[in-house]
Design a protein around this motif. Structure first.
Motif, PDB file in Angstrom:
ATOM      1  N   LYS A   4       7.838   1.521  17.112  1.00  0.00           N
ATOM      2  CA  LYS A   4       7.504   1.227  15.717  1.00  0.00           C
ATOM      3  C   LYS A   4       6.708  -0.063  15.570  1.00  0.00           C
ATOM      4  CE  LYS A   4       9.612   4.843  14.249  1.00  0.00           C
ATOM      5  NZ  LYS A   4       8.799   5.994  13.758  1.00  0.00           N
ATOM      6  N   LEU A 216      -5.882   4.166  10.586  1.00  0.00           N
ATOM      7  CA  LEU A 216      -4.569   4.561  10.075  1.00  0.00           C
ATOM      8  C   LEU A 216      -4.227   5.997  10.455  1.00  0.00           C
ATOM      9  CD1 LEU A 216      -4.748   2.895   6.538  1.00  0.00           C
ATOM     10  CD2 LEU A 216      -3.288   2.194   8.454  1.00  0.00           C
ATOM     11  N   LEU A 219      -2.981   5.983  13.953  1.00  0.00           N
ATOM     12  CA  LEU A 219      -1.618   5.460  14.081  1.00  0.00           C
ATOM     13  C   LEU A 219      -0.590   6.553  13.812  1.00  0.00           C
ATOM     14  CD1 LEU A 219      -1.850   1.937  12.386  1.00  0.00           C
ATOM     15  CD2 LEU A 219      -2.315   2.588  14.747  1.00  0.00           C
ATOM     16  N   MET A 220      -0.909   7.421  12.882  1.00  0.00           N
ATOM     17  CA  MET A 220       0.010   8.511  12.566  1.00  0.00           C
ATOM     18  C   MET A 220       0.150   9.499  13.726  1.00  0.00           C
ATOM     19  SD  MET A 220       1.232   7.775   9.674  1.00  0.00           S
ATOM     20  CE  MET A 220       2.103   9.307   9.300  1.00  0.00           C
ATOM     21  N   ARG A 224      -0.826   2.897  19.153  1.00  0.00           N
ATOM     22  CA  ARG A 224       0.035   1.754  18.861  1.00  0.00           C
ATOM     23  C   ARG A 224      -0.653   0.408  19.059  1.00  0.00           C
ATOM     24  NH1 ARG A 224       1.972   4.724  16.167  1.00  0.00           N
ATOM     25  NH2 ARG A 224       4.118   5.477  16.012  1.00  0.00           N
ATOM     26  N   VAL A 249      -0.108  -1.148   6.394  1.00  0.00           N
ATOM     27  CA  VAL A 249       1.114  -0.850   7.144  1.00  0.00           C
ATOM     28  C   VAL A 249       2.332  -1.510   6.492  1.00  0.00           C
ATOM     29  CG1 VAL A 249       2.301  -1.325   9.332  1.00  0.00           C
ATOM     30  CG2 VAL A 249      -0.023  -0.405   9.347  1.00  0.00           C
ATOM     31  N   ARG A 252       2.855   0.078   2.749  1.00  0.00           N
ATOM     32  CA  ARG A 252       3.310   1.462   2.843  1.00  0.00           C
ATOM     33  C   ARG A 252       4.185   1.680   4.075  1.00  0.00           C
ATOM     34  NH1 ARG A 252       1.420   5.368  -0.146  1.00  0.00           N
ATOM     35  NH2 ARG A 252       3.493   6.122   0.411  1.00  0.00           N
ATOM     36  N   PHE A 256       4.159   4.748   6.942  1.00  0.00           N
ATOM     37  CA  PHE A 256       3.768   4.562   8.343  1.00  0.00           C
ATOM     38  C   PHE A 256       4.949   4.234   9.247  1.00  0.00           C
ATOM     39  CE2 PHE A 256      -0.176   3.589   6.012  1.00  0.00           C
ATOM     40  CZ  PHE A 256      -1.034   4.484   6.648  1.00  0.00           C
ATOM     41  N   LEU A 258       5.828   1.398  10.498  1.00  0.00           N
ATOM     42  CA  LEU A 258       5.412   0.485  11.553  1.00  0.00           C
ATOM     43  C   LEU A 258       5.552  -0.964  11.097  1.00  0.00           C
ATOM     44  CD1 LEU A 258       2.118   2.291  12.686  1.00  0.00           C
ATOM     45  CD2 LEU A 258       4.339   2.344  13.844  1.00  0.00           C
TER      46      LEU A 258
END
Length: 517
Positions: A4, A216, A219-220, A224, A249, A252, A256, A258
């Motif tokens: 994460k 973004l 990342l989903m 990382r 990040v 939200r 995410f 993270l």
């Protein structure tokens, strides 16, 4: 590291500095590097060591002086680049060599003129060579977003096998769209057999305005590490903006899931510092750090804000370091108070620099009733940008008005102790001052850009002048501040002349005159 946790790889000093007109000197790069460390970035890509002696010197200095983040140097996939990068990085407590090689068909055919098997062989050899020098190796298949997926899988797998600990998937020309780019990351996760042995990184350019969105989306899909720059500066339309990706990040987190190590309250101060160092100002409506990012003018918005802030603000301005109050300093303030405020604004000045700033602060305090944080920042930035001085402005006077030929008389001090005076006429008082300076220094230049802005507010506000000059195919920038905008213009122009003169030493003008006779 937790799955994460998002690794923030800052390339402001490498890719960001490649933005036209954004080059920085060593002192400026060190100041930005210290700011990035305090901001909490995990990795600082400090430069491209083989590109120039100056780039090598900057990477080496940052590797030796900035402790905490991993210090990274870029290298093409060849032995000389890799060895030079390690020579610059070897003193860093934590170092990374970042090697890259283009893989897309258009780059293979037109730039490299190499076949696929040769690309794979070169990538393997280069990663192995870097790995023999440094444990932390990143490999980038340049223009990955336009590379055939099956070939991209092969190159990435072989690079990891050779020792790469991070594999970066660049959208080098900003061509990808979020669903496509996410699909490429997903494909690598599913088809690269040893993908679990490396961190997947993303590096997106903003040619179509989708650098942050593409990052973004990646990342989903399990990337990382995100490669980004302060204010999104970089080649052409720039890079993924660090402040935007980090606040997306954070704001939200529900979506995410993270976290980062970024101290978000330092985003705004760091943004301003980079803008000052590069000369590239942030647009007013820029997300997160723009002047209007937390401004409300529409009546409906103002009404909503008065009733409940969250109606029109999804973040607190304090979270990104926007100042809510100004520290007022005046002519009775001492050196200690000034030092504390300068440190609070994120600057690292030595005692000599602080003494120079304090002297200019006292002069400014006699001219202004109120000194704002922006005034202090301007003084500190002027000191950092100053560099070696061949000529010093002693005095000037100018004459202009309706029906009057603008003229100026300028007196400069040369570092050899001599005083030189000249007068000139021009299209206006600033032009006349510039022409007089050119005559004294014996340097004719092309004025390519001239900007003037108010640092703070009020009739006694400091004016900040920025000039860009050209001479013999070389470009130099200068900037200065003063409550007198003509003085600020003269100081900025003279700073640029000094930078040219220190790079291309000339005889004393009087010596030149004697030689000519």
């Amino acid at each position: 590291m937790s799955d994460k946790r998002l690794i923030v790889f800052d390339t402001t000093l490498r890719d960001g500095e490649q933005s036209p007109g954004a080059s920085m000197n060593l002192a400026e790069k060190l100041e930005v590097a210290h700011a990035l460390k305090e901001l909490g970035v995990d990795i600082i890509e400090a430069g491209f060591p083989i590109a120039s002696p100056g780039d090598f010197e900057a990477v080496q200095a940052i590797a030796r002086q900035v402790k905490g983040p991993v210090i990274c140097g870029l290298a093409r996939c060849n032995a000389d680049d890799i060895d030079r990068a390690w020579e610059a990085l070897c003193d860093a407590p934590r170092a990374r060599i970042h090697v890259f090689l283009a893989t897309s068909s258009i780059h293979r055919e037109f730039k490299l003129k190499m076949a696929k098997d040769e690309i794979v062989r070169r990538a393997i050899e280069s990663v192995k060579r870097a790995k023999a020098l440094c444990d932390d190796i990143e490999f980038s298949p340049e223009d990955a977003a336009r590379t055939e997926l099956d070939f991209l899988v092969e190159v990435v797998e072989k690079a990891i096998e050779a020792g790469a600990t991070t594999v970066n998937i660049p959208d080098t020309v900003g061509y990808a769209v979020p669903s496509q780019y996410a699909g490429a990351i997903r494909h690598l996760k599913q088809n690269v057999r040893n993908i679990d042995k490396a961190v997947i990184s993303v590096h997106c350019h903003d040619d179509l305005g989708m650098a942050v969105a593409n990052s973004l989306a990646a990342l989903m899909e399990g990337a990382r590490q995100v490669e980004c720059t302060i204010n999104g500066i970089g080649e052409r339309a720039g890079n993924c903006a660090l402040e935007e990706i980090v606040m997306a990040v954070k704001t939200r987190a529900d979506f995410f899931g993270l976290t980062t190590n970024i101290q978000t309250r330092l985003l705004h101060p760091t943004s301003r510092k980079v803008a000052h160092a590069t000369g590239i100002q942030v647009q007013r409506n820029k997300a997160i750090v723009g002047q209007n990012a937390f401004a409300h003018e529409a009546g409906i918005h103002q009404d909503g804000m008065l009733k409940e802030r969250r109606t029109y603000e999804i973040m607190l301005p304090e979270d990104v370091g926007l100042p809510q109050t100004e520290l007022v300093l005046g002519k009775h303030s001492g050196r200690h108070a000034l030092r504390q405020r300068i440190q609070g604004l994120g600057y690292h000045l030595n005692e000599e620099q602080l003494r120079d700033v304090f002297e200019r602060f006292k002069v400014l305090a006699d001219r202004k009733k109120v000194i704002y944080d922006a005034d202090i920042e301007a003084l500190a930035d002027a000191e950092i940008h100053s560099g070696p001085v061949l000529w010093t402005l002693e005095a000037f006077t100018c004459n202009a008005g309706s029906g009057t030929m603008p003229s100026a008389a300028v007196c400069l001090w040369h570092k050899d102790g001599t005083i030189h005076r000249e007068a000139a006429i021009g299209d206006g008082p600033v032009d006349a001052v510039f022409k007089a300076i050119e005559r004294i220094t014996g340097t004719e230049v092309e004025l390519r850009d001239y900007q003037l802005r108010s640092v703070t507010v009020g009739e006694d506000a400091q004016g900040e002048a920025r000039v860009e000059i050209g001479h013999n195919g070389k470009t130099q920038r200068g900037q200065a501040v003063s409550t007198d905008v003509i003085e600020a213009s003269a100081l900025a122009f003279l700073q640029a002349i000094n930078r040219l003169s220190m790079r291309q030493p000339r005889m004393n003008p009087q010596t030149e005159a004697v030689a000519a006779t």
